[in-house]
Design an enzyme around this catalytic site. Structure first.
Site, PDB file in Angstrom:
ATOM      1  N   LYS A  12       0.844  -1.206   0.000  1.00  0.00           N
ATOM      2  CA  LYS A  12       0.000   0.000   0.000  1.00  0.00           C
ATOM      3  C   LYS A  12       0.878   1.254   0.000  1.00  0.00           C
ATOM      4  O   LYS A  12       0.661   2.182  -0.790  1.00  0.00           O
ATOM      5  CB  LYS A  12      -0.889   0.009   1.225  1.00  0.00           C
ATOM      6  CG  LYS A  12      -1.499   1.367   1.573  1.00  0.00           C
ATOM      7  CD  LYS A  12      -2.418   1.337   2.773  1.00  0.00           C
ATOM      8  CE  LYS A  12      -1.725   1.526   4.086  1.00  0.00           C
ATOM      9  NZ  LYS A  12      -1.453   2.936   4.463  1.00  0.00           N
ATOM     10  N   ASN A  13       1.894   1.257   0.860  1.00  0.00           N
ATOM     11  CA  ASN A  13       2.678   2.487   1.068  1.00  0.00           C
ATOM     12  C   ASN A  13       3.720   2.720  -0.007  1.00  0.00           C
ATOM     13  O   ASN A  13       4.426   3.727   0.024  1.00  0.00           O
ATOM     14  CB  ASN A  13       3.315   2.476   2.463  1.00  0.00           C
ATOM     15  CG  ASN A  13       2.248   2.626   3.543  1.00  0.00           C
ATOM     16  OD1 ASN A  13       1.094   2.915   3.234  1.00  0.00           O
ATOM     17  ND2 ASN A  13       2.624   2.376   4.783  1.00  0.00           N
ATOM     18  N   CYS A  31      -4.755  12.249  13.017  1.00  0.00           N
ATOM     19  CA  CYS A  31      -5.592  11.046  12.973  1.00  0.00           C
ATOM     20  C   CYS A  31      -5.426  10.341  14.312  1.00  0.00           C
ATOM     21  O   CYS A  31      -4.776  10.852  15.225  1.00  0.00           O
ATOM     22  CB  CYS A  31      -5.151  10.142  11.814  1.00  0.00           C
ATOM     23  SG  CYS A  31      -3.528   9.453  12.060  1.00  0.00           S
ATOM     24  N   ARG A  73       0.379  14.233  12.985  1.00  0.00           N
ATOM     25  CA  ARG A  73       0.736  14.073  11.564  1.00  0.00           C
ATOM     26  C   ARG A  73       1.025  15.432  10.902  1.00  0.00           C
ATOM     27  O   ARG A  73       0.373  15.858   9.960  1.00  0.00           O
ATOM     28  CB  ARG A  73      -0.379  13.331  10.809  1.00  0.00           C
ATOM     29  CG  ARG A  73      -0.876  12.064  11.439  1.00  0.00           C
ATOM     30  CD  ARG A  73       0.158  10.969  11.602  1.00  0.00           C
ATOM     31  NE  ARG A  73       0.618  10.407  10.360  1.00  0.00           N
ATOM     32  CZ  ARG A  73       0.028   9.403   9.696  1.00  0.00           C
ATOM     33  NH1 ARG A  73      -1.090   8.915  10.160  1.00  0.00           N
ATOM     34  NH2 ARG A  73       0.537   8.917   8.580  1.00  0.00           N
ATOM     35  N   ASP A 117       4.844   0.621  12.365  1.00  0.00           N
ATOM     36  CA  ASP A 117       3.637  -0.029  11.846  1.00  0.00           C
ATOM     37  C   ASP A 117       3.467  -1.459  12.353  1.00  0.00           C
ATOM     38  O   ASP A 117       2.378  -2.022  12.219  1.00  0.00           O
ATOM     39  CB  ASP A 117       3.646  -0.034  10.314  1.00  0.00           C
ATOM     40  CG  ASP A 117       3.477   1.364   9.758  1.00  0.00           C
ATOM     41  OD1 ASP A 117       3.651   1.540   8.549  1.00  0.00           O
ATOM     42  OD2 ASP A 117       3.202   2.283  10.548  1.00  0.00           O
ATOM     43  N   ARG A 176      -8.412  -0.438   5.095  1.00  0.00           N
ATOM     44  CA  ARG A 176      -7.541   0.571   4.464  1.00  0.00           C
ATOM     45  C   ARG A 176      -6.216  -0.041   4.033  1.00  0.00           C
ATOM     46  O   ARG A 176      -5.569   0.453   3.118  1.00  0.00           O
ATOM     47  CB  ARG A 176      -7.273   1.728   5.436  1.00  0.00           C
ATOM     48  CG  ARG A 176      -8.457   2.638   5.691  1.00  0.00           C
ATOM     49  CD  ARG A 176      -8.043   3.839   6.510  1.00  0.00           C
ATOM     50  NE  ARG A 176      -6.818   4.395   5.953  1.00  0.00           N
ATOM     51  CZ  ARG A 176      -5.769   4.779   6.706  1.00  0.00           C
ATOM     52  NH1 ARG A 176      -5.815   4.679   8.015  1.00  0.00           N
ATOM     53  NH2 ARG A 176      -4.674   5.273   6.134  1.00  0.00           N
TER      54      ARG A 176
HETATM   55  C1  EPZ Z   1       4.293   6.898   6.383  1.00  0.00           C
HETATM   56  O1  EPZ Z   1       3.500   7.919   6.963  1.00  0.00           O
HETATM   57  C2  EPZ Z   1       3.385   5.687   6.294  1.00  0.00           C
HETATM   58  N1  EPZ Z   1       2.240   5.997   5.439  1.00  0.00           N
HETATM   59  C3  EPZ Z   1       2.904   5.289   7.696  1.00  0.00           C
HETATM   60  O2  EPZ Z   1       2.145   4.093   7.561  1.00  0.00           O
HETATM   61  C4  EPZ Z   1       4.125   4.989   8.564  1.00  0.00           C
HETATM   62  O3  EPZ Z   1       3.704   4.695   9.876  1.00  0.00           O
HETATM   63  C5  EPZ Z   1       5.056   6.219   8.580  1.00  0.00           C
HETATM   64  O4  EPZ Z   1       5.412   6.576   7.220  1.00  0.00           O
HETATM   65  C6  EPZ Z   1       6.329   5.971   9.368  1.00  0.00           C
HETATM   66  O5  EPZ Z   1       7.002   4.887   8.836  1.00  0.00           O
HETATM   67  C7  EPZ Z   1       2.391   5.964   4.098  1.00  0.00           C
HETATM   68  O6  EPZ Z   1       3.465   5.732   3.583  1.00  0.00           O
HETATM   69  C8  EPZ Z   1       1.161   6.258   3.275  1.00  0.00           C
HETATM   70  P1  EPZ Z   1       6.290  10.345   8.445  1.00  0.00           P
HETATM   71  P2  EPZ Z   1       4.043   9.449   6.956  1.00  0.00           P
HETATM   72  O7  EPZ Z   1       6.153  11.578   7.638  1.00  0.00           O
HETATM   73  O8  EPZ Z   1       4.764   9.740   5.697  1.00  0.00           O
HETATM   74  C9  EPZ Z   1       6.399  13.641  11.844  1.00  0.00           C
HETATM   75  C10 EPZ Z   1       0.321   2.677   7.905  1.00  0.00           C
HETATM   76  O9  EPZ Z   1      -0.037   2.111   8.951  1.00  0.00           O
HETATM   77  N2  EPZ Z   1       6.357  14.605  10.740  1.00  0.00           N
HETATM   78  O10 EPZ Z   1       7.543   9.554   8.347  1.00  0.00           O
HETATM   79  O11 EPZ Z   1       2.926  10.341   7.337  1.00  0.00           O
HETATM   80  C11 EPZ Z   1       5.036  12.967  12.030  1.00  0.00           C
HETATM   81  O12 EPZ Z   1       4.217  13.781  12.858  1.00  0.00           O
HETATM   82  C12 EPZ Z   1       0.752   4.123   7.945  1.00  0.00           C
HETATM   83  O13 EPZ Z   1       0.398   2.118   6.779  1.00  0.00           O
HETATM   84  C13 EPZ Z   1       6.551  15.953  11.016  1.00  0.00           C
HETATM   85  O14 EPZ Z   1       6.776  16.336  12.157  1.00  0.00           O
HETATM   86  O15 EPZ Z   1       5.082   9.365   8.154  1.00  0.00           O
HETATM   87  C14 EPZ Z   1       5.373  11.659  12.679  1.00  0.00           C
HETATM   88  O16 EPZ Z   1       5.475  11.826  14.074  1.00  0.00           O
HETATM   89  C15 EPZ Z   1       0.515   4.765   9.307  1.00  0.00           C
HETATM   90  N3  EPZ Z   1       6.475  16.853   9.987  1.00  0.00           N
HETATM   91  C16 EPZ Z   1       6.755  11.329  12.108  1.00  0.00           C
HETATM   92  O17 EPZ Z   1       7.249  12.537  11.532  1.00  0.00           O
HETATM   93  C17 EPZ Z   1       6.230  16.448   8.688  1.00  0.00           C
HETATM   94  O18 EPZ Z   1       6.188  17.316   7.782  1.00  0.00           O
HETATM   95  C18 EPZ Z   1       6.725  10.246  11.028  1.00  0.00           C
HETATM   96  O19 EPZ Z   1       5.961  10.745   9.976  1.00  0.00           O
HETATM   97  C19 EPZ Z   1       6.041  15.076   8.439  1.00  0.00           C
HETATM   98  C20 EPZ Z   1       6.111  14.167   9.483  1.00  0.00           C
END
Ligand code: EPZ
Length: 428
Positions: free
Chosen positions: A22-23, A116, A121, A305, A397
């Site tokens: 998915k990701n 969420c 996020r 995850d 999802r």
């Molecule tokens: C991706 O989310 C995945 N989703 C998530 O999978 C996964 O848990 C996550 O990466 C971490 O591995 C998809 O790929 C669609 P991040 P993403 O940006 O990109 C902070 C699932 O279960 N952050 O690496 O949103 C954020 O708040 C989902 O399949 C900022 O502060 O994750 C979080 O605490 C859930 N500012 C941390 O970084 C930003 O601009 C990780 O977020 C962006 C993120």
């Protein structure tokens, strides 16, 4: 709202092939807006999040068909850079459409994706990365309007290796003028898959999978056909389900290297794992051992995850384990529901102290988010008696008909879709 009803206590056994990731599929579909023409993407699972992404692309003017696990996407007639708010609300990850839409149209209108169940996020790293490439960002209410007459390569340093921000900046940089370097980039396999897809269309990207990614801007891309990597989190989910039910399971179409941190954890718990080429075999014959301390961190460390899934196994372990969640601030929502099934877990800030019990008991529980819901299903498989998991749409999802996957492995699990009671007499 659908429910899953599980009769627990039966070891999983059998062989199953893993769905596409998915990701990886989501950013690859978004990146398709960078090319004008028809792309074919194989190994795209039928998931709610994928359907939302395809609906957004259709709203933007694309033609999209999802037949079996192949998506045929024609972006030729795409005409709008406006991502509909209602669809963004359904899937916050649509924020990584900003990069490709900005590159294609010179502007993009999105909406604050909001938090969420698992956390706030934030998207600040996405926005500052796009600004570094020359974009201007205006916010009015919850709408974000991003414009760039021209995108120019730049050096971007991420304060945190955000997966989505890395992908967004990569995609915006592909057609920018000059070189972009992303340092402290996320290293997840899904980012390597995105690089490989874009390079198959003529992009010039190197370094995905390391903490420094370099993109040389090109004039245009050429459509291609591409197959998405296997889903490492679905792989890990089924590995833990086999371990938690003392089962014997063979997983095909996997990439063992993508779940190496989980393999290490499960072996520490005493689970027998063998991995050859794209096959992973899981044999669990004894009560799992407790694991002193597991900390979630960015790839290649132990993934957030799979935190809720491994926690289920640890609730049955012989001893006390500690699980520390460092990525999302709200990712312990499954703890309360597991406790209602007899688990002994105490949470202090971002650490969970899990004292293993000899068995879990079936209960009616509620999924609050994707991976918490998957964990409750695994707990139901291992528990004694009947478990009813509600709010199953969260699970849909990320898992393509999870009940079919598990039935193939011998689980006693069924889905119930409540029929609206049209015999009901209106009030008043
Ligand atoms: C991706 O989310 C995945 N989703 C998530 O999978 C996964 O848990 C996550 O990466 C971490 O591995 C998809 O790929 C669609 P991040 P993403 O940006 O990109 C902070 C699932 O279960 N952050 O690496 O949103 C954020 O708040 C989902 O399949 C900022 O502060 O994750 C979080 O605490 C859930 N500012 C941390 O970084 C930003 O601009 C990780 O977020 C962006 C993120």
């Amino acid at each position: 709202m659908d429910k899953l009803v599980i009769e627990g206590g039966k070891p999983l056994s059998g062989t199953i092939a893993i769905q596409g990731a998915k990701n990886a599929a989501l950013p690859i579909l978004a990146a398709s807006m960078l090319v004008c023409g028809t792309v074919t993407i194989d190994s795209v699972p039928k998931l709610l999040d994928i359907e939302v992404m395809l609906n957004i692309l259709r709203e933007l003017g694309c033609k999209a068909d999802h037949i079996g696990d192949t998506v045929v996407l024609d972006t030729t007639l795409a005409h709008s850079p406006h991502v509909p708010e209602t669809l963004m609300r359904q899937m916050r990850s649509s924020i990584f459409l900003m990069g490709p839409l900005l590159a294609r149209f010179g502007e993009v209108h999105v909406y604050q994706p909001g938090g969420c169940a698992i956390g706030e996020r934030k998207i600040d790293l996405h926005l500052t990365g796009l600004q570094a490439l020359g974009a201007t960002i205006m916010e009015s209410g919850n709408r974000i309007i991003c414009k760039a007459d021209k995108l120019t390569g730049a050096e971007v340093n991420l304060s945190f290796p955000s997966v989505g921000a890395t992908e967004n900046i990569m995609m915006a940089a592909v057609l920018a003028e000059g070189r972009t370097t992303i340092s402290n980039a996320a290293r997840e396999p899904e980012i390597q898959d995105l690089q490989n897809y874009l390079n198959a269309m003529g992009a010039r990207i190197i370094g995905a999978g390391t903490d420094t990614i370099t993109i040389e801007g090109v004039e245009s891309l050429t459509p291609c056909r591409y197959k998405v990597i296997p889903d490492r989190i679905v792989t890990g989910t089924l590995m833990v389900a086999a371990a938690a039910t003392r089962g014997h399971v063979v997983l095909q179409n996997t990439n063992p290297a993508h779940v190496s941190s989980l393999i290490h954890v499960l072996r520490r718990a005493g689970v027998q794992i063998t991995a050859d080429d794209d096959i992973i075999k899981v044999n669990s014959i004894a009560r799992p051992k407790a694991i002193e301390r597991i900390v979630t961190s960015p790839y290649p460390a132990f993934p957030t995850d799979l935190q809720s899934l491994v926690m289920v196994l640890l609730t049955l372990a012989d001893g006390v384990s500690i699980m520390k969640e460092t990525i999302f601030e709200g990712r312990f929502k499954h703890v309360g529901e597991l406790s209602r099934m007899g688990a002994d877990i105490r949470v202090d800030m971002n650490a969970a102290f899990i004292r293993g019990v000899s068995r879990l008991y079936g209960a009616t529980v509620e999924a609050t988010d994707l991976r918490a819901g998957a964990a409750l299903v695994v707990a139901g498989l291992a528990a004694q008696g009947r478990t009813v998991v509600e709010q199953v749409h969260h699970i849909d999802r990320g898992y393509d008909q999870i009940e079919h996957m598990l039935t193939r492995l011998g689980a006693r699990i069924s889905r119930y879709t409540p029929v609206p009671d049209d015999r009901a007499v209106p009030n008043g």
